[in-house]
Design an enzyme around this catalytic site. Structure first.
Site, PDB file in Angstrom:
ATOM      1  N   ASP A 177       0.782  -1.236   0.000  1.00  0.00           N
ATOM      2  CA  ASP A 177       0.000   0.000   0.000  1.00  0.00           C
ATOM      3  C   ASP A 177       0.813   1.285   0.000  1.00  0.00           C
ATOM      4  O   ASP A 177       0.538   2.193  -0.756  1.00  0.00           O
ATOM      5  CB  ASP A 177      -0.883   0.072   1.256  1.00  0.00           C
ATOM      6  CG  ASP A 177      -1.679  -1.176   1.480  1.00  0.00           C
ATOM      7  OD1 ASP A 177      -1.407  -2.198   0.845  1.00  0.00           O
ATOM      8  OD2 ASP A 177      -2.589  -1.119   2.317  1.00  0.00           O
ATOM      9  N   GLU A 400       4.232  -8.251  11.760  1.00  0.00           N
ATOM     10  CA  GLU A 400       3.755  -7.907  10.411  1.00  0.00           C
ATOM     11  C   GLU A 400       4.940  -7.584   9.490  1.00  0.00           C
ATOM     12  O   GLU A 400       4.989  -8.017   8.330  1.00  0.00           O
ATOM     13  CB  GLU A 400       2.810  -6.703  10.522  1.00  0.00           C
ATOM     14  CG  GLU A 400       2.003  -6.414   9.290  1.00  0.00           C
ATOM     15  CD  GLU A 400       0.900  -5.402   9.571  1.00  0.00           C
ATOM     16  OE1 GLU A 400       0.778  -4.929  10.725  1.00  0.00           O
ATOM     17  OE2 GLU A 400       0.134  -5.081   8.636  1.00  0.00           O
TER      18      GLU A 400
HETATM   19  C1  2M8 Z   1      -2.270  -3.915   4.478  1.00  0.00           C
HETATM   20  O1  2M8 Z   1      -3.291  -3.342   3.674  1.00  0.00           O
HETATM   21  C2  2M8 Z   1      -4.537  -2.925   4.255  1.00  0.00           C
HETATM   22  C3  2M8 Z   1      -5.465  -2.492   3.121  1.00  0.00           C
HETATM   23  O2  2M8 Z   1      -5.748  -3.573   2.296  1.00  0.00           O
HETATM   24  C4  2M8 Z   1      -4.365  -1.779   5.223  1.00  0.00           C
HETATM   25  O3  2M8 Z   1      -3.331  -1.122   5.196  1.00  0.00           O
HETATM   26  O4  2M8 Z   1      -5.285  -1.576   6.012  1.00  0.00           O
HETATM   27  C5  2M8 Z   1      -1.185  -4.405   3.490  1.00  0.00           C
HETATM   28  O5  2M8 Z   1       0.005  -4.758   4.158  1.00  0.00           O
HETATM   29  C6  2M8 Z   1      -1.716  -5.577   2.643  1.00  0.00           C
HETATM   30  O6  2M8 Z   1      -0.680  -6.168   1.889  1.00  0.00           O
HETATM   31  C7  2M8 Z   1      -2.372  -6.648   3.496  1.00  0.00           C
HETATM   32  O7  2M8 Z   1      -3.022  -7.555   2.650  1.00  0.00           O
HETATM   33  C8  2M8 Z   1      -3.379  -6.065   4.501  1.00  0.00           C
HETATM   34  C9  2M8 Z   1      -3.855  -7.107   5.507  1.00  0.00           C
HETATM   35  O8  2M8 Z   1      -2.761  -7.769   6.095  1.00  0.00           O
HETATM   36  O9  2M8 Z   1      -2.772  -4.990   5.241  1.00  0.00           O
END
Ligand code: 2M8
Length: 432
Positions: A177, A400
């Site tokens: 993102d 993470e």
């Molecule tokens: C992060 O993305 C989400 C939006 O989709 C967020 O920032 O809220 C990213 O690291 C993405 O790669 C990942 O799929 C998601 C959930 O772990 O978090």
């Protein structure tokens, strides 16, 4: 930093299972407790890969529950919402309003965007390492047509540049993102004007673009999620080398799975050739694959982990493989990071060791690069990437992401893909 260097393989494996069990809803795995209470698209593909060598049925269930959210146009959404705590994550179902859309499934709320199409590779992994062959065969037969529909959607609705690649229409679709690659294309997006409200912690996230993220999502939603709007009006359209490299690898996986499903592998081989030719022609410049901004910005000058996505292609020409691996192993990426692989080139102005996708190392991209090294028979690189990834989780836990210089953990704890891919790496280590 907190050091757990004494954790041995067996204990690490048990800890990984404990995380996956705690994040299991009964039919899917949420990325992390608290911050991400729903099912995310590529997170679930990594979870399925991690489960594949241990539990065919559960790995299959993970993919099936994600694909229950597939739209009738083939799009696999980036979030499948759980009714419990539905609005605990922003933007939740009331923002996306998928239920109002004719292509969205009944009975399950989803977002209107997608994420990297790793699904066919995950299914191939389940098939390749099946502990239960009959279940794996039934799963391939069931999922194959859904994945063909997904690939058709990418090849048609998402070929916004007309050159054979799939474009992402939001940074969230990349999975990376906050990558600095999106900074310039986002400049063209007028902010929403409504403040971005995020209930959860935003530690490690850059503040700058949140308003534009929401603006992009709302504009696409308000168009009725229309293909013509994406083509003619949507202000963000980028051909990302990681997204397309993953797509190519998934086409190769579909070609191998097609006979199991009683189908012809030929069309998938044609797709592989088309995507490879387009990657080389449209995204290759100065020894790397670069994201192309279809709204006028040209090729991105910033080098990130995404530049290596097409290495997943086992038939990528050898001179391109050598150039890419040279950059990857240089001080620009692995060579100057004690805990590789940083998500952004270290010498870049935009590099930030603590900001999401702008510097930290991630278990999922390490796993993808290790897979890429394996398909090119780069045994030394496979070993280094496997060992350095296990060292990260052994020392800092299933975080993470991680600081690439001192290995300390960042973002959520008990993060599912970090735990799941650890199981895959451990199984490989045990197999030798
Ligand atoms: C992060 O993305 C989400 C939006 O989709 C967020 O920032 O809220 C990213 O690291 C993405 O790669 C990942 O799929 C998601 C959930 O772990 O978090």
């Amino acid at each position: 930093m907190e050091s757990r260097a004494a954790v041995d393989d067996a204990a690490l494996g048990r800890e990984a299972w404990a995380v996956l069990d705690a994040n299991w809803t009964g039919s899917a795995t949420v990325p992390a407790p608290g911050l991400y209470p729903h099912q995310w698209n590529w997170d679930s593909t990594f979870v399925a890969i991690g489960l594949a060598r241990w539990d065919t049925r559960r790995a299959g269930t993970e993919l099936l529950s994600l694909l229950a959210g597939q739209w009738s146009n083939g799009m696999v959404p980036h979030i499948v919402f759980r009714p419990v705590r539905a609005e605990a994550y922003f933007p939740g179902p009331s923002v996306w309003r998928s239920r109002d859309h004719r292509s969205a499934p009944n009975g399950v709320g989803t977002s209107g965007l997608t994420q990297p199409p790793l699904h066919a590779l995950a299914l191939w992994w389940i098939w390749r390492y099946a502990t239960d062959r009959d279940t794996a065969t039934a799963l391939v037969r069931r999922l194959y047509p859904m994945l063909v529909a997904q690939h058709d959607y990418l090849a048609t609705v998402r070929d916004l540049g007309g050159g054979g690649l799939a474009a992402i229409v939001h940074p969230w679709e990349s999975g990376m993102d906050d990558s600095p690659v999106w900074d310039a294309p986002l400049e063209a997006v007028p902010p929403a004007g409504t403040p971005y409200r995020r209930a959860e912690s935003s530690e490690g996230r850059p503040g700058g673009h949140q308003d534009r993220y929401v603006a992009l999502a709302l504009r696409y939603r308000d168009s009725g999620y229309e293909a013509a709007y994406l083509r003619d009006e949507h202000p963000f359209a980028v051909e990302d080398p990681m997204f397309n490299g993953i797509w190519l690898a998934s086409c190769q996986a579909l070609a191998e799975l097609a006979p199991v499903a009683g189908a012809d592998p030929g069309p998938h081989r044609v797709a592989v050739e088309r995507i490879r030719a387009a990657l080389l022609e449209r995204l290759w410049a100065d020894g790397l694959f670069r994201a192309r901004d279809l709204r006028g910005g040209g090729l991105s000058p910033v080098c990130t982990i995404g530049c290596f996505g097409p290495l997943l292609d086992r038939e990528l020409p050898a001179d391109h493989v050598a150039e890419l691996v040279g950059v990857l192993e240089s001080p620009r990426f692995m060579g100057a990071a004690g805990y590789p692989v940083p998500s952004c080139e270290i010498r870049a102005q935009e590099f930030d060791r603590s900001c999401y996708w702008r510097g930290p190392s991630w278990v999922n991209t390490n796993w993808l690069l290790r897979r890429a090294a394996a398909v090119h028979d780069l045994a030394g690189l496979v070993r280094v990437l496997g060992a350095s990834t296990l060292r990260l989780v052994r020392q800092a836990g299933f975080r993470e992401c991680f600081d690439p210089f001192d290995g300390s953990g960042r973002g959520s704890r008990d993060f599912s893909w970090s735990a799941a891919l650890t199981l895959d790496l451990l199984a490989d280590t045990v197999e030798g």
